[in-house]
Motif scaffolding. Sequence first.
Motif, short mmCIF file in Angstrom:
data_model
loop_
_atom_site.label_atom_id
_atom_site.label_comp_id
_atom_site.label_asym_id
_atom_site.label_seq_id
_atom_site.Cartn_x
_atom_site.Cartn_y
_atom_site.Cartn_z
N LEU A 27 0.83 -1.19 0.00
CA LEU A 27 0.00 0.00 0.00
C LEU A 27 0.87 1.25 0.00
N ALA A 28 0.48 2.20 -0.84
CA ALA A 28 1.11 3.52 -0.76
C ALA A 28 0.59 4.22 0.49
N GLN A 29 1.34 5.22 0.94
CA GLN A 29 0.95 5.94 2.14
C GLN A 29 -0.43 6.58 1.93
N GLY A 30 -1.38 6.30 2.84
CA GLY A 30 -2.69 6.90 2.76
C GLY A 30 -3.62 6.32 1.73
N VAL A 31 -3.24 5.23 1.11
CA VAL A 31 -4.07 4.62 0.06
C VAL A 31 -4.61 3.29 0.55
N GLU A 32 -5.92 3.09 0.40
CA GLU A 32 -6.54 1.80 0.67
C GLU A 32 -6.55 0.98 -0.61
N ARG A 33 -6.27 -0.30 -0.48
CA ARG A 33 -6.26 -1.18 -1.66
C ARG A 33 -7.10 -2.42 -1.37
N TRP A 34 -8.06 -2.66 -2.24
CA TRP A 34 -8.97 -3.80 -2.10
C TRP A 34 -8.77 -4.78 -3.24
N ARG A 35 -9.18 -6.01 -2.94
CA ARG A 35 -9.31 -7.02 -3.99
C ARG A 35 -10.80 -7.18 -4.34
N MET A 36 -11.09 -7.27 -5.62
CA MET A 36 -12.42 -7.64 -6.08
C MET A 36 -12.30 -8.98 -6.83
N VAL A 37 -13.08 -9.97 -6.39
CA VAL A 37 -13.15 -11.24 -7.12
C VAL A 37 -14.48 -11.26 -7.88
N THR A 38 -14.49 -11.89 -9.04
CA THR A 38 -15.70 -11.87 -9.85
C THR A 38 -16.09 -13.28 -10.28
N SER A 39 -17.33 -13.38 -10.75
CA SER A 39 -17.83 -14.65 -11.28
C SER A 39 -17.71 -14.73 -12.79
N TRP A 40 -16.97 -13.78 -13.40
CA TRP A 40 -16.97 -13.66 -14.86
C TRP A 40 -15.59 -13.88 -15.45
N PRO A 41 -15.53 -14.36 -16.69
CA PRO A 41 -14.26 -14.30 -17.42
C PRO A 41 -13.79 -12.86 -17.53
N LYS A 42 -12.50 -12.66 -17.60
CA LYS A 42 -11.95 -11.32 -17.64
C LYS A 42 -12.46 -10.56 -18.86
N ASN A 43 -12.98 -9.36 -18.61
CA ASN A 43 -13.46 -8.47 -19.66
C ASN A 43 -14.58 -9.06 -20.50
N HIS A 71 -9.96 -9.43 -9.98
CA HIS A 71 -9.52 -10.80 -10.28
C HIS A 71 -10.69 -11.55 -10.91
N ALA A 72 -10.50 -11.96 -12.15
CA ALA A 72 -11.55 -12.69 -12.87
C ALA A 72 -11.77 -14.06 -12.23
N ALA A 73 -12.85 -14.70 -12.62
CA ALA A 73 -13.17 -16.03 -12.10
C ALA A 73 -11.99 -16.97 -12.32
N GLY A 74 -11.58 -17.65 -11.24
CA GLY A 74 -10.49 -18.61 -11.33
C GLY A 74 -9.13 -18.06 -10.99
N GLU A 75 -8.97 -16.74 -10.91
CA GLU A 75 -7.66 -16.19 -10.60
C GLU A 75 -7.34 -16.29 -9.11
N LEU A 76 -8.27 -15.89 -8.27
CA LEU A 76 -8.11 -16.09 -6.83
C LEU A 76 -9.00 -17.22 -6.33
N VAL A 77 -10.25 -17.20 -6.77
CA VAL A 77 -11.21 -18.23 -6.36
C VAL A 77 -12.10 -18.55 -7.56
N PRO A 78 -12.72 -19.73 -7.59
CA PRO A 78 -13.65 -20.06 -8.68
C PRO A 78 -14.86 -19.14 -8.70
N ALA A 79 -15.56 -19.14 -9.83
CA ALA A 79 -16.68 -18.23 -10.05
C ALA A 79 -17.74 -18.31 -8.97
N PHE A 80 -18.04 -19.53 -8.52
CA PHE A 80 -19.14 -19.72 -7.58
C PHE A 80 -18.67 -19.72 -6.13
N GLU A 81 -17.45 -19.22 -5.87
CA GLU A 81 -16.95 -19.15 -4.50
C GLU A 81 -16.64 -17.72 -4.06
N VAL A 82 -17.08 -16.73 -4.85
CA VAL A 82 -16.74 -15.35 -4.50
C VAL A 82 -17.50 -14.88 -3.27
N PHE A 83 -18.69 -15.40 -3.04
CA PHE A 83 -19.48 -15.05 -1.84
C PHE A 83 -18.68 -15.40 -0.59
#
Length: 361
Positions: A27-43, A71-83
């Motif tokens: 993290l840069a100073q003063g910057v919050e960084r989040w991960r978003m996981v998705t159920s979709w193929p990238k783009n 992070h598209a489906a499968g990059e961090l977690v499978p599509a149906f495990e993002v919940f």
Amino acid sequence: MKGLMDRRAVLRGGAVAGAATLAAPALAQGVERWRMVTSWPKNLPGPGVSAERLARRIGELSGGGLTVDVHAAGELVPAFEVFDAVSQGVAQMAHTASFFWAGKAPAAVFFTTVPFGLTPPEHVAWIEQGGGQALWDELYAPFGLKPFMAGNSGFQMGGWFKRPVNSLADLRGRTIRSAGLGAEVFRRLGMGATAIPPAEIYQALQSGVVDAVEFLGPFSDQALGFDEVASHYLWPSFNKPNGTAEALVSRGALEALPGELQAVVAAACAEEASRGLAEADWMNGRAIAQLEEEGRVALQRFPQDVIDAARDAGEAVRAELAAGSPEAGAIARSYEAAVETLGGWSRVSMAPFLQGRGIEA
């Protein structure tokens, strides 16, 4: 067409990547960084693009104070495990659809779409004016999640079929990829129905694992190549008259943000809910015109006996879901009240207007 084919190749080749590291990004100073996981193929045109745009808009509105890595489906977690990934703290945010979570919270399906239920503008009215958001918040609170509308794929099509459908009898014994309450409606019409993650649908259709696919509208469906495998495209989508995408946000992560950044997340989701629907309507209009002009695919209305049987099945499925628990009953009653209230207005406004404009089925 070359650009479309190149895009399809990217989607298929990169849809399921290897698991990425779970180490927290620097993290840069003063910057919050989040991960978003998705159920979709990238783009993926439609929901995949919505996810990327939402993340980018959060960064813009926050002036860089909150950045979101997608992070598209499968990059961090499978599509149906993002919940579970957001609920358990693997990611702070997800972009997905609520009807994937029927196994965890059966009434979640009401917040994506219901057979013969609310249209996209009617659904927004229920969420924002009819008490839907409060019910949605309450449903997800035990999981530590805050839901937002964050995109919409609009009206859907009825599905891609390898063989024509001339009567209800033609459906019996076939298998369709479908999700949510619509899948149960298809089962009651005599079909097998299975929920397959978006990145895996094309292969399932091509290989014969399924005989038919219902996913979104022609814009997104063509990007995944379904028109290369199935030559019959049916309508209307009695099973999915709406396509609300949801952003799942960790309540803990959200509440840890300063108030102005919490407002940024909410505003960016609301903006994407509107923009995603506008994009879907526009691009689906262009895509259906292209299909009609090319003539490679037979565009066919579901036979009336299919629609009639589906309506009966849809009413039964909704009633059974409502009877399943007090929680589901409360959400169902609110939803059905919205169908009645908003349907009464649509009956004297939108429906006769479209007929008067010369739009006939």
